[in-house]
Scaffold this motif. Structure first.
Motif, PDB file in Angstrom:
ATOM      1  N   LEU A 239     -16.015   1.971  -2.877  1.00 28.03           N
ATOM      2  CA  LEU A 239     -15.851   0.524  -2.752  1.00 28.03           C
ATOM      3  C   LEU A 239     -14.841   0.233  -1.660  1.00 28.03           C
ATOM      4  N   GLY A 240     -15.238  -0.513  -0.649  1.00 28.04           N
ATOM      5  CA  GLY A 240     -14.365  -0.810   0.477  1.00 28.04           C
ATOM      6  C   GLY A 240     -13.639  -2.130   0.365  1.00 28.04           C
ATOM      7  N   GLY A 241     -14.046  -2.997  -0.537  1.00 31.46           N
ATOM      8  CA  GLY A 241     -13.357  -4.269  -0.693  1.00 31.46           C
ATOM      9  C   GLY A 241     -14.109  -5.200  -1.608  1.00 31.46           C
ATOM     10  N   VAL A 242     -13.404  -6.192  -2.076  1.00 33.77           N
ATOM     11  CA  VAL A 242     -13.979  -7.273  -2.877  1.00 33.77           C
ATOM     12  C   VAL A 242     -13.522  -8.558  -2.214  1.00 33.77           C
ATOM     13  N   PHE A 243     -14.458  -9.420  -1.879  1.00 27.84           N
ATOM     14  CA  PHE A 243     -14.149 -10.649  -1.153  1.00 27.84           C
ATOM     15  C   PHE A 243     -14.776 -11.832  -1.864  1.00 27.84           C
TER      16      PHE A 243
ATOM     17  N   LYS B 298     -14.452 -16.474  -2.199  1.00 30.21           N
ATOM     18  CA  LYS B 298     -13.898 -17.723  -1.698  1.00 30.21           C
ATOM     19  C   LYS B 298     -12.916 -18.317  -2.698  1.00 30.21           C
ATOM     20  N   ALA B 299     -11.941 -19.075  -2.188  1.00 32.84           N
ATOM     21  CA  ALA B 299     -10.976 -19.773  -3.039  1.00 32.84           C
ATOM     22  C   ALA B 299     -10.781 -21.181  -2.488  1.00 32.84           C
ATOM     23  N   LYS B 300     -10.547 -22.120  -3.378  1.00 29.09           N
ATOM     24  CA  LYS B 300     -10.280 -23.499  -2.949  1.00 29.09           C
ATOM     25  C   LYS B 300      -8.970 -23.568  -2.170  1.00 29.09           C
ATOM     26  N   ASP B 301      -7.937 -22.853  -2.643  1.00 26.32           N
ATOM     27  CA  ASP B 301      -6.623 -22.823  -2.002  1.00 26.32           C
ATOM     28  C   ASP B 301      -6.193 -21.365  -1.907  1.00 26.32           C
ATOM     29  N   THR B 302      -6.516 -20.711  -0.778  1.00 28.58           N
ATOM     30  CA  THR B 302      -6.263 -19.276  -0.637  1.00 28.58           C
ATOM     31  C   THR B 302      -4.782 -18.932  -0.744  1.00 28.58           C
ATOM     32  N   LYS B 303      -3.909 -19.738  -0.179  1.00 31.71           N
ATOM     33  CA  LYS B 303      -2.463 -19.470  -0.235  1.00 31.71           C
ATOM     34  C   LYS B 303      -1.960 -19.539  -1.667  1.00 31.71           C
ATOM     35  N   LYS B 304      -2.315 -20.593  -2.379  1.00 34.45           N
ATOM     36  CA  LYS B 304      -1.852 -20.769  -3.754  1.00 34.45           C
ATOM     37  C   LYS B 304      -2.380 -19.659  -4.670  1.00 34.45           C
ATOM     38  N   LEU B 305      -3.671 -19.320  -4.539  1.00 32.63           N
ATOM     39  CA  LEU B 305      -4.243 -18.286  -5.383  1.00 32.63           C
ATOM     40  C   LEU B 305      -3.679 -16.907  -5.021  1.00 32.63           C
ATOM     41  N   SER B 306      -3.485 -16.632  -3.735  1.00 32.82           N
ATOM     42  CA  SER B 306      -2.861 -15.373  -3.310  1.00 32.82           C
ATOM     43  C   SER B 306      -1.454 -15.246  -3.879  1.00 32.82           C
ATOM     44  N   ASP B 307      -0.691 -16.326  -3.809  1.00 28.00           N
ATOM     45  CA  ASP B 307       0.671 -16.317  -4.363  1.00 28.00           C
ATOM     46  C   ASP B 307       0.638 -16.061  -5.864  1.00 28.00           C
ATOM     47  N   TRP B 308      -0.317 -16.656  -6.577  1.00 26.19           N
ATOM     48  CA  TRP B 308      -0.422 -16.461  -8.030  1.00 26.19           C
ATOM     49  C   TRP B 308      -0.721 -14.992  -8.342  1.00 26.19           C
TER      50      TRP B 308
ATOM     51  N   LEU C  87       0.338 -10.864 -11.111  1.00 25.14           N
ATOM     52  CA  LEU C  87      -0.256  -9.544 -11.279  1.00 25.14           C
ATOM     53  C   LEU C  87       0.430  -8.459 -10.450  1.00 25.14           C
ATOM     54  N   GLY C  88       1.346  -8.871  -9.578  1.00 25.49           N
ATOM     55  CA  GLY C  88       2.055  -7.889  -8.760  1.00 25.49           C
ATOM     56  C   GLY C  88       1.220  -7.307  -7.639  1.00 25.49           C
ATOM     57  N   ILE C  89       0.182  -8.011  -7.235  1.00 27.21           N
ATOM     58  CA  ILE C  89      -0.671  -7.531  -6.149  1.00 27.21           C
ATOM     59  C   ILE C  89      -0.046  -7.949  -4.828  1.00 27.21           C
ATOM     60  N   ASP C  90       0.297  -6.976  -4.000  1.00 24.82           N
ATOM     61  CA  ASP C  90       0.921  -7.236  -2.713  1.00 24.82           C
ATOM     62  C   ASP C  90      -0.147  -7.696  -1.728  1.00 24.82           C
ATOM     63  N   MET C  91      -0.211  -9.001  -1.520  1.00 32.05           N
ATOM     64  CA  MET C  91      -1.227  -9.575  -0.645  1.00 32.05           C
ATOM     65  C   MET C  91      -0.730  -9.567   0.805  1.00 32.05           C
ATOM     66  N   GLY C  92      -1.310  -8.712   1.630  1.00 33.37           N
ATOM     67  CA  GLY C  92      -0.956  -8.647   3.043  1.00 33.37           C
ATOM     68  C   GLY C  92      -1.792  -9.626   3.850  1.00 33.37           C
ATOM     69  N   GLU C  93      -1.770  -9.451   5.148  1.00 36.67           N
ATOM     70  CA  GLU C  93      -2.503 -10.341   6.052  1.00 36.67           C
ATOM     71  C   GLU C  93      -3.999 -10.358   5.748  1.00 36.67           C
ATOM     72  N   TYR C  94      -4.543  -9.210   5.370  1.00 35.47           N
ATOM     73  CA  TYR C  94      -5.981  -9.104   5.097  1.00 35.47           C
ATOM     74  C   TYR C  94      -6.280  -8.928   3.611  1.00 35.47           C
ATOM     75  N   GLY C  95      -5.305  -9.160   2.761  1.00 36.08           N
ATOM     76  CA  GLY C  95      -5.475  -8.980   1.327  1.00 36.08           C
ATOM     77  C   GLY C  95      -4.743  -7.734   0.858  1.00 36.08           C
ATOM     78  N   ALA C  96      -5.042  -7.297  -0.336  1.00 39.11           N
ATOM     79  CA  ALA C  96      -4.366  -6.144  -0.931  1.00 39.11           C
ATOM     80  C   ALA C  96      -5.134  -4.861  -0.637  1.00 39.11           C
ATOM     81  N   SER C  97      -4.394  -3.778  -0.484  1.00 46.07           N
ATOM     82  CA  SER C  97      -4.998  -2.450  -0.328  1.00 46.07           C
ATOM     83  C   SER C  97      -4.565  -1.596  -1.505  1.00 46.07           C
ATOM     84  N   PHE C  98      -5.527  -1.008  -2.184  1.00 41.75           N
ATOM     85  CA  PHE C  98      -5.252  -0.117  -3.305  1.00 41.75           C
ATOM     86  C   PHE C  98      -5.579   1.302  -2.860  1.00 41.75           C
ATOM     87  N   LYS C  99      -4.593   2.156  -2.828  1.00 36.35           N
ATOM     88  CA  LYS C  99      -4.776   3.538  -2.398  1.00 36.35           C
ATOM     89  C   LYS C  99      -5.238   4.408  -3.569  1.00 36.35           C
TER      90      LYS C  99
END
Length: 121
Positions: free
Chosen positions: A7-11, A13-23, A28-40
């Protein structure tokens, strides 16, 4: 042989990407970078794995969300995270369940997306 390797990613849509990313970051402690979170792979528990599964169109498993998909996150403390989610505006869906391969819980995020949490045993 040409085939999928993982699995290379899950994408979605969000009504408010900034607000939902911050939530997702704050709750959940997901570190949202410029392109989203990366799970190693090394962050996955020993018995953790990724599943790709198809559900019948008429399934109620994703309810009460109206989305055509559901994300499953691997977590380290299911009950602790469900408490944190509910305290921060998430809506818990049903009661946690336990199977021989782990514990599961579900919630709706602030935009109504149903998310499944899995704590492998």
């Amino acid at each position: 042989m040409a085939k999928v390797l993982g699995l290379g990613g899950v994408f979605f849509k969000a009504k408010d990407t900034k607000k939902l990313s911050d939530w997702y970051h704050d709750v959940l402690g997901i570190d949202m970078g410029e392109y989203g979170a990366s799970f190693k792979p090394e962050s996955m528990p020993e018995k953790g794995y990724t599943v790709f599964s198809l559900f019948k169109q008429e399934t109620e498993y994703f309810a009460p969300s109206k989305q055509e998909y559901m994300i499953n996150f691997v977590v380290d403390d299911l009950l602790g995270l469900l408490i944190k989610i509910e305290a921060n505006g998430g809506v818990i869906c049903g009661k946690p369940e336990e199977y021989d391969y782990g514990k599961f819980g579900w919630f709706l995020d602030p935009e109504g997306n149903k998310v499944e949490l899995w704590q492998p045993l």
